[in-house]
Design a protein around this motif. Sequence first.
Motif, short mmCIF file in Angstrom:
data_model
loop_
_atom_site.label_atom_id
_atom_site.label_comp_id
_atom_site.label_asym_id
_atom_site.label_seq_id
_atom_site.Cartn_x
_atom_site.Cartn_y
_atom_site.Cartn_z
N ARG A 65 0.83 -1.21 0.00
CA ARG A 65 0.00 0.00 0.00
C ARG A 65 0.86 1.26 0.00
O ARG A 65 0.42 2.33 -0.42
CB ARG A 65 -0.94 0.00 1.21
CG ARG A 65 -2.04 -1.03 1.13
CD ARG A 65 -3.06 -0.81 2.24
NE ARG A 65 -4.04 -1.87 2.25
CZ ARG A 65 -4.07 -2.89 3.11
NH1 ARG A 65 -3.13 -2.98 4.02
NH2 ARG A 65 -5.00 -3.80 3.06
N HIS A 66 2.07 1.14 0.50
CA HIS A 66 3.00 2.27 0.49
C HIS A 66 3.95 2.20 -0.72
O HIS A 66 4.99 2.86 -0.72
CB HIS A 66 3.81 2.30 1.78
CG HIS A 66 3.01 2.72 2.98
ND1 HIS A 66 2.61 4.02 3.20
CD2 HIS A 66 2.51 1.99 4.01
CE1 HIS A 66 1.91 4.08 4.33
NE2 HIS A 66 1.84 2.87 4.84
N GLN A 67 3.58 1.41 -1.71
CA GLN A 67 4.35 1.29 -2.96
C GLN A 67 5.79 0.84 -2.71
O GLN A 67 6.74 1.31 -3.35
CB GLN A 67 4.37 2.62 -3.74
CG GLN A 67 3.03 3.04 -4.30
CD GLN A 67 2.10 3.60 -3.25
OE1 GLN A 67 2.48 4.49 -2.50
NE2 GLN A 67 0.88 3.10 -3.20
N VAL A 68 5.97 -0.07 -1.76
CA VAL A 68 7.29 -0.63 -1.48
C VAL A 68 7.46 -1.91 -2.29
O VAL A 68 6.61 -2.80 -2.25
CB VAL A 68 7.46 -0.93 0.02
CG1 VAL A 68 8.83 -1.57 0.29
CG2 VAL A 68 7.30 0.34 0.84
N GLU A 69 8.56 -2.01 -3.02
CA GLU A 69 8.87 -3.21 -3.79
C GLU A 69 9.43 -4.27 -2.84
O GLU A 69 10.40 -4.01 -2.12
CB GLU A 69 9.89 -2.90 -4.89
CG GLU A 69 10.26 -4.09 -5.73
CD GLU A 69 11.34 -3.77 -6.75
OE1 GLU A 69 11.75 -4.70 -7.48
OE2 GLU A 69 11.78 -2.60 -6.81
N LEU A 70 8.83 -5.45 -2.84
CA LEU A 70 9.25 -6.51 -1.94
C LEU A 70 10.28 -7.40 -2.64
O LEU A 70 9.97 -8.03 -3.65
CB LEU A 70 8.05 -7.34 -1.50
CG LEU A 70 6.88 -6.57 -0.86
CD1 LEU A 70 5.79 -7.53 -0.41
CD2 LEU A 70 7.36 -5.72 0.31
#
Length: 424
Positions: A65-70
């Motif tokens: 949701r915070h646009q973090v690439e995992l």
Amino acid sequence: MDLEERLAVFIDYENLALGAREHLGGMQFDFGPIADALAVRGRVVARRAYADWSYFDEDRRMLTRHQVELIEMTQRMGASRKNAADIKMVVDAIEMAFERDYISTFVMCTGDSDFSPLVHKLRELNKRVIGVGVEKSTSRLLPAACDEFLFYDRLEGVEVPDEDQGAPAPKRGSRSRRPSAAPDRAAAATAPATAQKAPTTSRRAKAAEAVAEAVAEPSAPDVVVEPEAKPATRRRKKADPAPAPVEVAPEAEVEIDVSEHEEEVPASSDAPMEVRVAQTLADLQSSTSGAVTASALKRTLLRKDPTFSESDYGFRTFGEFLRFLADRGFVELATGPSTGDPEVSLPEQGDTDAAFVLLRDVVRESSGSAALSGLKNAVRKKRPDFSEKALGFRGFLQFAKAAEAAGAVSLAWDDDADDYLVTA
């Protein structure tokens, strides 16, 4: 715009998540306060988090949701790859430093001193480095190596349980959240209403603040929301069914599955507009040496919430929006570097004693008694730039206890309300 800092964020997720769980009363890590703190420092162009995500299933949605690439670093069967995520993180950071010249600042979210050589190398390459870590799990060597270091538990929006309450924090050895979640829920359901509930009360105060604008009776959802220390972005899902009859429970289940984007947008809109502006302006004033202009303020508001628009509040321009806030005494305007771009500042905030008086006045306006949950939101309606952290308190509960010690209010646990009762 060309002078804006471009930030790349690298997250050693296991270090932060376990650090928060072990040293912050069992609370669950939330990236939101870090995102807000970085929004005032520049434009974030890359966000990457490194971990074996099978250990952090419940955290995936919060990060996306915070646009973090995992970045998945799966452990091999029968073997431990202890440093695999760290090595991958270092390689990617160095690669980005050479390939993307426009990135001026690297944000290393970790408390591990093993990253100190990486920090030194990035600074040799003329990059600014900001570190982020949980205070008690951060090595002393790392903050000194960075240009700036932010302790997660000191950020605005992070409610840390008071240590003197003897929180029964689940400091369990397993990193998996699935085996630890059930015992935590059972313990929270059966625990007596004693002083040990104070950590959940602190978190409950944050949840009530988040839903106060949408729910007319914040104290009811508070009791349901907080036993599990869920991420801030998921608290509203369990808060909605509480005031309604049991029949609406199936709707809540549907919301969990289909409302990912719907939840994220209101997350930054829960607070009144003057509170959002005041908090952002306070962060800008503390992180910059010069005056804050209206254009810089709006850019930062858009970084925190890309859907922000002054027209949603009935104003044609952002300048008109600021003049409205200035007329109400929430901000002060002065002549800026160019026409139509005034300087914006907050009115002088009183000292701790003045904050205690403010709390007492708010309680008195509530018929002389008020539940701690939601009280912070009521204080901010009178003083949008109020921040207990700016006054040196770790959380609102600690601030209320200090006000009690100063004789401004009285604080007592109410078994019927399952909350602290503040009287004045």
